[in-house]
Motif scaffolding. Structure first.
Motif, PDB file in Angstrom:
ATOM      1  N   THR A  58       0.845  -1.197   0.000  1.00 56.32           N
ATOM      2  CA  THR A  58       0.000   0.000   0.000  1.00 56.32           C
ATOM      3  C   THR A  58       0.876   1.240   0.000  1.00 56.32           C
ATOM      4  OG1 THR A  58      -0.092  -0.273   2.376  1.00 56.32           O
ATOM      5  CG2 THR A  58      -2.023  -0.965   1.143  1.00 56.32           C
ATOM      6  N   ILE A  60       1.872   3.741   1.524  1.00 58.30           N
ATOM      7  CA  ILE A  60       2.088   4.509   2.759  1.00 58.30           C
ATOM      8  C   ILE A  60       3.562   4.398   3.095  1.00 58.30           C
ATOM      9  CG2 ILE A  60       1.551   4.659   5.212  1.00 58.30           C
ATOM     10  CD1 ILE A  60      -1.191   3.462   4.556  1.00 58.30           C
ATOM     11  N   LEU A  78     -11.679   6.375  -6.531  1.00 56.74           N
ATOM     12  CA  LEU A  78     -12.445   6.855  -5.383  1.00 56.74           C
ATOM     13  C   LEU A  78     -13.381   7.976  -5.822  1.00 56.74           C
ATOM     14  CD1 LEU A  78     -12.868   6.599  -2.369  1.00 56.74           C
ATOM     15  CD2 LEU A  78     -11.162   8.354  -2.035  1.00 56.74           C
ATOM     16  N   VAL A  82     -17.688   7.999  -6.084  1.00 55.17           N
ATOM     17  CA  VAL A  82     -18.566   9.045  -5.552  1.00 55.17           C
ATOM     18  C   VAL A  82     -19.435   9.618  -6.667  1.00 55.17           C
ATOM     19  CG1 VAL A  82     -18.600  11.254  -4.388  1.00 55.17           C
ATOM     20  CG2 VAL A  82     -16.943   9.559  -3.726  1.00 55.17           C
ATOM     21  N   VAL A  85     -22.230   7.215  -7.423  1.00 51.50           N
ATOM     22  CA  VAL A  85     -23.357   7.305  -6.491  1.00 51.50           C
ATOM     23  C   VAL A  85     -24.249   8.485  -6.874  1.00 51.50           C
ATOM     24  CG1 VAL A  85     -23.982   7.797  -4.109  1.00 51.50           C
ATOM     25  CG2 VAL A  85     -22.159   6.192  -4.593  1.00 51.50           C
ATOM     26  N   ALA A  89     -28.155   8.396  -8.142  1.00 50.10           N
ATOM     27  CA  ALA A  89     -29.231   9.114  -7.451  1.00 50.10           C
ATOM     28  C   ALA A  89     -29.997   9.994  -8.435  1.00 50.10           C
ATOM     29  CB  ALA A  89     -28.649   9.965  -6.320  1.00 50.10           C
ATOM     30  N   LEU A  92     -32.161   7.763 -10.672  1.00 53.99           N
ATOM     31  CA  LEU A  92     -33.348   7.270  -9.983  1.00 53.99           C
ATOM     32  C   LEU A  92     -34.370   8.383  -9.793  1.00 53.99           C
ATOM     33  CD1 LEU A  92     -31.752   4.931  -7.311  1.00 53.99           C
ATOM     34  CD2 LEU A  92     -33.176   4.271  -9.227  1.00 53.99           C
ATOM     35  N   ALA A  93     -33.890   9.600  -9.501  1.00 57.23           N
ATOM     36  CA  ALA A  93     -34.816  10.727  -9.338  1.00 57.23           C
ATOM     37  C   ALA A  93     -35.562  10.977 -10.645  1.00 57.23           C
ATOM     38  CB  ALA A  93     -34.053  11.973  -8.909  1.00 57.23           C
ATOM     39  N   ARG A  97     -39.658  10.749 -11.456  1.00 53.62           N
ATOM     40  CA  ARG A  97     -40.443  11.793 -12.105  1.00 53.62           C
ATOM     41  C   ARG A  97     -41.148  11.250 -13.356  1.00 53.62           C
ATOM     42  NH1 ARG A  97     -42.955  14.850 -10.971  1.00 53.62           N
ATOM     43  NH2 ARG A  97     -42.579  16.660 -12.265  1.00 53.62           N
ATOM     44  N   GLN A  99     -42.087   8.189 -13.820  1.00 55.30           N
ATOM     45  CA  GLN A  99     -43.193   7.367 -13.329  1.00 55.30           C
ATOM     46  C   GLN A  99     -44.379   8.237 -12.931  1.00 55.30           C
ATOM     47  OE1 GLN A  99     -43.845   4.101 -12.734  1.00 55.30           O
ATOM     48  NE2 GLN A  99     -45.617   4.429 -11.401  1.00 55.30           N
TER      49      GLN A  99
ATOM     50  N   GLU B  30      -6.263   4.955   8.209  1.00 51.94           N
ATOM     51  CA  GLU B  30      -4.960   5.554   7.956  1.00 51.94           C
ATOM     52  C   GLU B  30      -3.884   4.524   7.682  1.00 51.94           C
ATOM     53  OE1 GLU B  30      -4.969   6.416  12.627  1.00 51.94           O
ATOM     54  OE2 GLU B  30      -3.212   7.015  11.530  1.00 51.94           O
ATOM     55  N   TYR B  31      -4.120   3.251   8.094  1.00 48.78           N
ATOM     56  CA  TYR B  31      -3.108   2.213   7.901  1.00 48.78           C
ATOM     57  C   TYR B  31      -3.480   1.190   6.850  1.00 48.78           C
ATOM     58  CZ  TYR B  31      -0.230   3.692  11.753  1.00 48.78           C
ATOM     59  OH  TYR B  31       0.599   4.398  12.552  1.00 48.78           O
ATOM     60  N   PHE B  37     -15.034   7.813   3.347  1.00 50.36           N
ATOM     61  CA  PHE B  37     -16.057   7.511   2.345  1.00 50.36           C
ATOM     62  C   PHE B  37     -16.697   6.157   2.610  1.00 50.36           C
ATOM     63  CE2 PHE B  37     -13.813  10.641  -0.313  1.00 50.36           C
ATOM     64  CZ  PHE B  37     -14.881  11.365  -0.751  1.00 50.36           C
ATOM     65  N   ILE B 129     -30.266  11.106   0.649  1.00 50.57           N
ATOM     66  CA  ILE B 129     -30.711  10.652  -0.677  1.00 50.57           C
ATOM     67  C   ILE B 129     -31.789   9.584  -0.508  1.00 50.57           C
ATOM     68  CG2 ILE B 129     -29.997   9.414  -2.749  1.00 50.57           C
ATOM     69  CD1 ILE B 129     -27.306  10.763  -2.536  1.00 50.57           C
ATOM     70  N   PHE B 133     -36.048   9.855  -1.391  1.00 48.76           N
ATOM     71  CA  PHE B 133     -36.791   8.918  -2.243  1.00 48.76           C
ATOM     72  C   PHE B 133     -37.920   8.271  -1.462  1.00 48.76           C
ATOM     73  CE2 PHE B 133     -32.971   8.734  -5.024  1.00 48.76           C
ATOM     74  CZ  PHE B 133     -33.618   9.080  -6.177  1.00 48.76           C
ATOM     75  N   ARG B 136     -41.003  10.703  -0.524  1.00 50.06           N
ATOM     76  CA  ARG B 136     -41.531  11.600  -1.545  1.00 50.06           C
ATOM     77  C   ARG B 136     -43.036  11.401  -1.742  1.00 50.06           C
ATOM     78  NH1 ARG B 136     -40.603  14.856  -5.564  1.00 50.06           N
ATOM     79  NH2 ARG B 136     -41.927  14.684  -7.397  1.00 50.06           N
ATOM     80  N   ASP B 148     -50.528  10.566 -12.190  1.00 51.19           N
ATOM     81  CA  ASP B 148     -51.022   9.482 -13.035  1.00 51.19           C
ATOM     82  C   ASP B 148     -49.990   8.370 -12.984  1.00 51.19           C
ATOM     83  OD1 ASP B 148     -52.003   7.862 -14.988  1.00 51.19           O
ATOM     84  OD2 ASP B 148     -51.174   9.074 -16.614  1.00 51.19           O
ATOM     85  N   ASP B 149     -50.047   7.544 -11.932  1.00 48.67           N
ATOM     86  CA  ASP B 149     -49.007   6.532 -11.780  1.00 48.67           C
ATOM     87  C   ASP B 149     -49.485   5.147 -12.169  1.00 48.67           C
ATOM     88  OD1 ASP B 149     -50.716   6.076  -9.748  1.00 48.67           O
ATOM     89  OD2 ASP B 149     -49.244   6.139  -8.136  1.00 48.67           O
TER      90      ASP B 149
END
Lengths: 119, 153
Positions: A58, A60, A78, A82, A85, A89, A92-93, A97, A99, B30-31, B37, B129, B133, B136, B148-149
């Protein structure tokens, strides 16, 4: 260097084709987004595999280690995770809408909806 | 899904383990592979599993929506604060050496604080997030907006 030593790349090809198939063949938008996720994962594995240095550790700084794997692909991926993701999102949003507006998230049903409106 | 005994038992067993693993990834980052994340997403996943079993209202009693918004901001502010603290104490942005006397301890303390900020923000944003969803439909019905679903057709 035999065919199994490239196992990562075979996995990448397999995952990429599965994801691609989901994106182009399935009419359901949520399934398309799932396919996009699988496709993304294959790209992640491709990059991480390319950054691996055989016998490397690694990245380090510490005593007794001379060879390090390349950290740049890890940082790029990485960020890509992100971003993945966030795009999932947003996708899916949009599906939610669609739908709500048309009562379906299936491509064929939406096509019928559009042609009915024209007629 | 509260009536399903298998789901409830498995989830009650798994949620603490997922949270513990999230904390491990957070503080071991850190190791070894890990960090803010991944730990944030793991922690949010534990909460989402809880919500899937017990419903969103119970989940929001554990962490109210206002607190989640607040946490999402606090994490970023903690990151910026630790970064700027290095500038104030005479270094560069995100330079941890001026924070404490021992450079090794300073580096560790700085990276742990920064990663903690990242973890809190990521967990809060993933929860947000999911929450947006999940609630909503209920919010739209409350506001009198109907769609109208295809369910009534």
């Amino acid at each position: 260097m035999n065919i199994l030593s490239l196992f990562n790349y075979w996995a990448v090809i397999g995952l990429m084709m599965i994801g691609y198939y989901c994106v182009i063949v399935r009419g359901n938008m949520v399934k398309k987004i799932i396919g996009l996720g699988i496709f993304q994962t294959s790209v992640f594995i491709l990059f991480i595999s390319a950054g691996k240095v055989l016998g490397g550790s690694t990245p380090i700084l510490r005593d007794g280690v001379e060879i390090y794997s390349n950290p740049l692909p890890h940082v790029l991926i990485l960020t890509a995770i992100v971003v993945g993701v966030a795009t999932t999102a947003v996708g899916l949003a949009l599906a939610v809408r669609v739908q709500e507006a048309f009562g379906s998230i299936d491509d064929d049903a939406l096509d019928r909806h559009a042609t009915e409106d024209e007629a | 899904m509260r009536d399903n005994a298998i789901l409830v038992v498995i989830a009650r067993f798994l949620i603490p383990l997922v949270m513990l693993f999230g904390l491990y990834v957070q503080f071991h980052g850190e190791y070894s592979p890990g960090g803010g994340f991944q730990a944030g997403v793991l922690f949010a996943a534990a909460w989402i599993l809880f919500v899937l079993i017990y419903g969103l209202e119970t989940g929001l009693r554990v962490i109210p929506a206002g607190v989640i918004y607040w946490l999402a901001c606090v994490g970023v502010l903690l990151y910026c604060f630790v970064g700027l603290l290095g500038v104030i104490l005479g270094g560069r942005f995100l330079d941890f050496y001026p924070l404490l006397d021992s450079p090794h301890t300073a580096q560790q303390a700085g990276i742990i604080l920064v990663e903690f900020g990242v973890g809190v923000t990521v967990a809060a944003v993933v929860m947000l997030i999911f929450m947006q969803f999940a609630r909503r439909r209920a919010l739209c019905e409350k506001a009198g907006i109907t769609f109208d679903d295809g369910t009534d057709a």
